[in-house]
Design a protein around this motif. Sequence first.
Motif, mmCIF file in Angstrom:
data_model
loop_
_atom_site.group_PDB
_atom_site.id
_atom_site.type_symbol
_atom_site.label_atom_id
_atom_site.label_comp_id
_atom_site.label_asym_id
_atom_site.label_seq_id
_atom_site.Cartn_x
_atom_site.Cartn_y
_atom_site.Cartn_z
ATOM 1 N N ASP A 182 -0.114 -18.967 -12.115
ATOM 2 C CA ASP A 182 -1.172 -18.484 -12.983
ATOM 3 C C ASP A 182 -1.231 -16.952 -12.863
ATOM 4 O O ASP A 182 -1.126 -16.414 -11.753
ATOM 5 N N PRO A 183 -1.381 -16.213 -13.973
ATOM 6 C CA PRO A 183 -1.425 -14.739 -13.905
ATOM 7 C C PRO A 183 -2.486 -14.195 -12.940
ATOM 8 O O PRO A 183 -2.262 -13.183 -12.279
ATOM 9 N N ALA A 184 -3.606 -14.861 -12.828
ATOM 10 C CA ALA A 184 -4.661 -14.401 -11.903
ATOM 11 C C ALA A 184 -4.163 -14.503 -10.460
ATOM 12 O O ALA A 184 -4.416 -13.617 -9.636
ATOM 13 N N ARG A 185 -3.437 -15.581 -10.166
ATOM 14 C CA ARG A 185 -2.892 -15.764 -8.813
ATOM 15 C C ARG A 185 -1.810 -14.715 -8.541
ATOM 16 O O ARG A 185 -1.718 -14.180 -7.432
ATOM 17 N N GLN A 186 -0.993 -14.394 -9.542
ATOM 18 C CA GLN A 186 0.028 -13.349 -9.390
ATOM 19 C C GLN A 186 -0.618 -12.011 -9.044
ATOM 20 O O GLN A 186 -0.169 -11.307 -8.147
ATOM 21 N N ARG A 187 -1.688 -11.663 -9.760
ATOM 22 C CA ARG A 187 -2.383 -10.392 -9.497
ATOM 23 C C ARG A 187 -2.962 -10.369 -8.094
ATOM 24 O O ARG A 187 -2.925 -9.352 -7.408
ATOM 25 N N GLU A 188 -3.517 -11.498 -7.674
ATOM 26 C CA GLU A 188 -4.106 -11.583 -6.338
ATOM 27 C C GLU A 188 -3.052 -11.323 -5.265
ATOM 28 O O GLU A 188 -3.272 -10.542 -4.337
ATOM 29 N N ILE A 189 -1.892 -11.952 -5.406
ATOM 30 C CA ILE A 189 -0.815 -11.775 -4.426
ATOM 31 C C ILE A 189 -0.301 -10.334 -4.451
ATOM 32 O O ILE A 189 -0.099 -9.710 -3.405
ATOM 33 N N ALA A 190 -0.095 -9.783 -5.650
ATOM 34 C CA ALA A 190 0.402 -8.408 -5.769
ATOM 35 C C ALA A 190 -0.590 -7.415 -5.174
ATOM 36 O O ALA A 190 -0.201 -6.442 -4.517
ATOM 37 N N SER A 191 -1.863 -7.676 -5.375
ATOM 38 C CA SER A 191 -2.902 -6.800 -4.835
ATOM 39 C C SER A 191 -2.864 -6.791 -3.308
ATOM 40 O O SER A 191 -2.982 -5.733 -2.675
ATOM 41 N N LYS A 192 -2.685 -7.969 -2.728
ATOM 42 C CA LYS A 192 -2.600 -8.049 -1.266
ATOM 43 C C LYS A 192 -1.396 -7.258 -0.749
ATOM 44 O O LYS A 192 -1.490 -6.576 0.273
ATOM 45 N N GLY A 193 -0.278 -7.356 -1.465
ATOM 46 C CA GLY A 193 0.916 -6.618 -1.048
ATOM 47 C C GLY A 193 0.702 -5.118 -1.123
ATOM 48 O O GLY A 193 1.113 -4.371 -0.234
ATOM 49 N N ARG A 240 -2.193 -3.512 -0.887
ATOM 50 C CA ARG A 240 -3.104 -3.113 0.191
ATOM 51 C C ARG A 240 -2.380 -3.066 1.531
ATOM 52 O O ARG A 240 -2.575 -2.136 2.309
ATOM 53 N N ALA A 241 -1.545 -4.058 1.785
ATOM 54 C CA ALA A 241 -0.805 -4.108 3.051
ATOM 55 C C ALA A 241 0.128 -2.907 3.185
ATOM 56 O O ALA A 241 0.251 -2.317 4.267
ATOM 57 N N ALA A 242 0.773 -2.525 2.086
ATOM 58 C CA ALA A 242 1.685 -1.378 2.126
ATOM 59 C C ALA A 242 0.927 -0.096 2.449
ATOM 60 O O ALA A 242 1.394 0.730 3.240
ATOM 61 N N HIS A 243 -0.243 0.069 1.868
ATOM 62 C CA HIS A 243 -1.036 1.268 2.148
ATOM 63 C C HIS A 243 -1.517 1.284 3.596
ATOM 64 O O HIS A 243 -1.483 2.322 4.256
ATOM 65 N N GLU A 244 -1.954 0.128 4.078
ATOM 66 C CA GLU A 244 -2.453 0.055 5.451
ATOM 67 C C GLU A 244 -1.351 0.337 6.469
ATOM 68 O O GLU A 244 -1.590 0.956 7.505
ATOM 69 N N SER A 245 -0.127 -0.102 6.156
ATOM 70 C CA SER A 245 0.967 0.102 7.110
ATOM 71 C C SER A 245 1.616 1.478 6.949
ATOM 72 O O SER A 245 2.469 1.854 7.742
ATOM 73 N N GLY A 246 1.216 2.203 5.905
ATOM 74 C CA GLY A 246 1.776 3.539 5.696
ATOM 75 C C GLY A 246 3.090 3.546 4.943
ATOM 76 O O GLY A 246 3.763 4.571 4.856
ATOM 77 N N ASN A 247 3.491 2.412 4.400
ATOM 78 C CA ASN A 247 4.756 2.338 3.662
ATOM 79 C C ASN A 247 4.616 2.686 2.189
ATOM 80 O O ASN A 247 5.607 2.908 1.507
ATOM 81 N N ALA A 248 3.400 2.707 1.673
ATOM 82 C CA ALA A 248 3.188 2.999 0.265
ATOM 83 C C ALA A 248 3.286 4.505 0.044
ATOM 84 O O ALA A 248 2.809 5.299 0.857
#
Length: 100
Positions: free
Chosen positions: A19-30, A32-40
């Motif tokens: 579902d597109p909403a689920r895709q956005r949710e997963i992408a959003s988590k990724g 956020r994780a990249a920013h928190e780890s400093g990789n973004a």
Amino acid sequence: MTSNNRTNGNVRRGFAGMDPARQREIASKGGRAAHESGNAHEFTSEEAREAGRKGGQAVSSNRQHMAEIGRKGGEASHGSRNQMRNQRNDTDDTQQNRNN
């Protein structure tokens, strides 16, 4: 399987089948994780300007490609006008042939 999971007869699996909403949710988590780890990486305005300049140089070095882009742009902005003019000319020619 539901019709949402089919495209042109092919079964959509994994991320594409979600579902597109689920895709956005997963992408959003990724993200956020990249920013928190400093990789973004976030571009500064100067870095973005430089990247755009390089891309423009790469594209504009191909003259044939640039001519095609310009032609398509002209057709898009003037195409309907030229189409109307051609139709008018065709009508005029038809009327002239009837009068002769």
